[in-house]
Design a protein around this motif. Structure first.
Motif: not given
Length: 493
Positions: A392-409
């Motif tokens: 849970x923790x490290x998949x959260x980290x992975x997904x949060x990184x993707x959302x922060x650096x890939x989907x951010x404007x």
């Protein structure tokens, strides 16, 4: 490599010029003609290939005798020298330093001419031979080019085909795109293919992925037998041809063909292919003989990085159902963050197609890896509570990184792949010792299916998948809580 084929300052070299060839070109502030440029290109390919082969021998030979410990950083050293060669010689010759890469580029519309490609292949083979003989002179011995212990020849040639295919695909997509935007990561992306395939397949075939290096290694060990390089050539050149034709399919604009309005099939192929190689690398590292690879986390993270840089601009580079779920939840279709979602799967139907493609690719990669290794890793956590928390923790980290650096404007563009890959590396290193580190339902289900083929045991992946999807939901929620500015119509100045 071949970066100069797309950004060629040496116009008379014949490597994908953007404009007609001028009578002279400026190289290192000197006016030289076509003959001097051609010599510089061929010399660069010769020296680069010789350096690569020499480094291979110097890092591998000292660990080949009984009682000698193998260098755990050998693959890293080889990947590093390839990266250096690409950045140093790329502006001169393209730094293909690999006949399979040269062939793959020749088969594209804006690739080198047949005569130029033949010249490059000849000097690359000569450079590989010189590099092999050079390290033999230093050590007075060499290692044989042959499949690993207990490995069938068909398995060795298969991994050579697969990872040479991946190497050429990364070169074509990250370095030589005539109509693609310039980037600064091309050399690192190419080098990281060696990190992914070297640790995963080194124990099966030696992880050569280069006909010139295969020739050099085989010549250096001539006294112990010669000839495997010929079989390796067939597999590696076939990988280059396959990469060229897939590149033509995925990027019609590079062949001066119109881009179809609906690119769903291209996106699904990219998601399946990226998931395939990610799981293939994971399983081969875990099933390595005589013990799992000590650098499995680095190898798996490298596989994800090269998949993102080669295919991510087509499909979004998810390769993970948990990541796709996080994108679905945090990128509303009518909101300011909708662009990444529209460029990926778009609709809920597209989301379901992405999940299917990722699972098919993951299961396929795991099954191929199990066949090649003749054994399957076991998905059996030591303690379910510990594994559940870690997933849970490290998949959260992975997904949060993707959302922060890939989907951010406001995210960086050139190094998003590194951020995502390092998030995976963190999770594997931190939780792999006690059964965690999957962080991806495609990985967990793929390993579980492959395990079922050998032991008829299946079901552990369901627990992993539940935890990973929970981590994805938490990451989407964290975006709303921690980055509210991302959800307003315009970013504050």
């Amino acid at each position: 490599a071949a970066f100069a084929w797309a950004h060629c300052s040496v116009k008379s070299s014949g490597w994908r010029p953007r404009v007609a060839d001028p009578p002279t070109v400026e190289v290192a502030s000197c006016q030289v003609g076509p003959m001097e440029v051609n010599v510089a290109c061929l010399a660069s390919e010769f020296v680069g290939t010789a350096l690569l082969t020499f480094t291979v021998g110097c890092t591998v030979v000292p660990g080949t005798y009984p009682g000698e410990s193998q260098n755990p950083f050998a693959v890293l050293g080889i990947a590093a020298v390839l990266t250096v060669i690409v950045y140093v010689f790329g502006p001169v010759s393209g730094a293909a330093v690999n006949p399979a890469v040269t062939l793959a580029c020749h088969l594209t519309k804006f690739g080198p001419s047949r005569s130029k490609a033949v010249q490059y292949v000849i000097v690359q083979l000569l450079g590989g031979a010189l590099g092999g003989l050079s390290y033999w002179l230093i050590f007075g011995r060499a290692f044989n080019l042959a499949p690993g212990l207990t490995i069938h020849w068909a398995a060795a040639l298969t991994v050579e085909f697969l990872f040479t295919f991946l190497l050429c695909l990364v070169v074509l997509n990250a370095a030589t795109r005539f109509r693609g935007p310039p980037n600064e990561f091309y050399g690192l992306a190419i080098g990281f293919v060696i990190l992914a395939g070297g640790y995963a397949a080194g124990w099966i075939s030696g992880a050569v992925f280069n006909p010139a290096v295969a020739l050099g290694v085989d010549l250096a060990s001539f006294g112990g037998g010669f000839g495997w390089c010929l079989a390796y050539w067939v597999a590696e050149l076939a990988g280059g041809v396959a990469a060229a034709f897939l590149h033509k399919f995925l990027r019609p604009e590079e062949e001066d063909r119109p881009i179809p309005a609906d690119r769903t099939i291209h996106k699904l192929v990219c998601e399946a292919l990226g998931s395939f190689f990610l799981v293939l690398v994971a399983v081969l590292n875990l099933a390595a003989y005589p013990r799992p690879s000590p650098a499995a986390g680095l190898s798996i993270a490298a596989a994800l990085l090269v998949a993102i840089y080669a295919l991510g601009d087509i499909s979004g580079g998810h390769f993970n159902p948990a990541v796709s779920l996080a994108v679905l939840l945090s990128c509303p279709p009518d909101g300011p963050r909708s662009e990444f979602r529209k460029n990926s799967f778009g609709t809920p139907t597209g989301f379901a197609q992405y999940i299917g493609a990722q699972l098919v690719g993951g299961v396929g990669g795991a099954c191929i890896a199990v066949i090649l290794a003749a054994k399957a890793p076991v998905l059996a956590p030591q303690n379910w509570v510990s594994v559940a928390i870690a997933e849970v923790v490290f998949t959260f980290l992975l997904c949060f990184v993707v959302l922060s650096v890939c989907t951010s404007r406001s995210s960086p563009q050139n190094f998003t792949g590194f951020a995502v890959a390092f998030a995976v590396l963190v999770g594997i290193v931190a939780s792999g010792n006690f059964g965690g580190g999957a962080l991806n339902p495609a990985v967990a289900i793929g390993i579980d299916v492959a395990q079922a083929v050998f032991s008829m045991r299946f079901g552990a992946s369901l627990g992993y998948t539940s935890c990973e999807l929970l981590g994805a939901v938490a990451a989407a929620g964290a975006m709303f809580l921690l980055k509210p500015a991302e959800f307003v119509k315009s970013l504050p100045s």
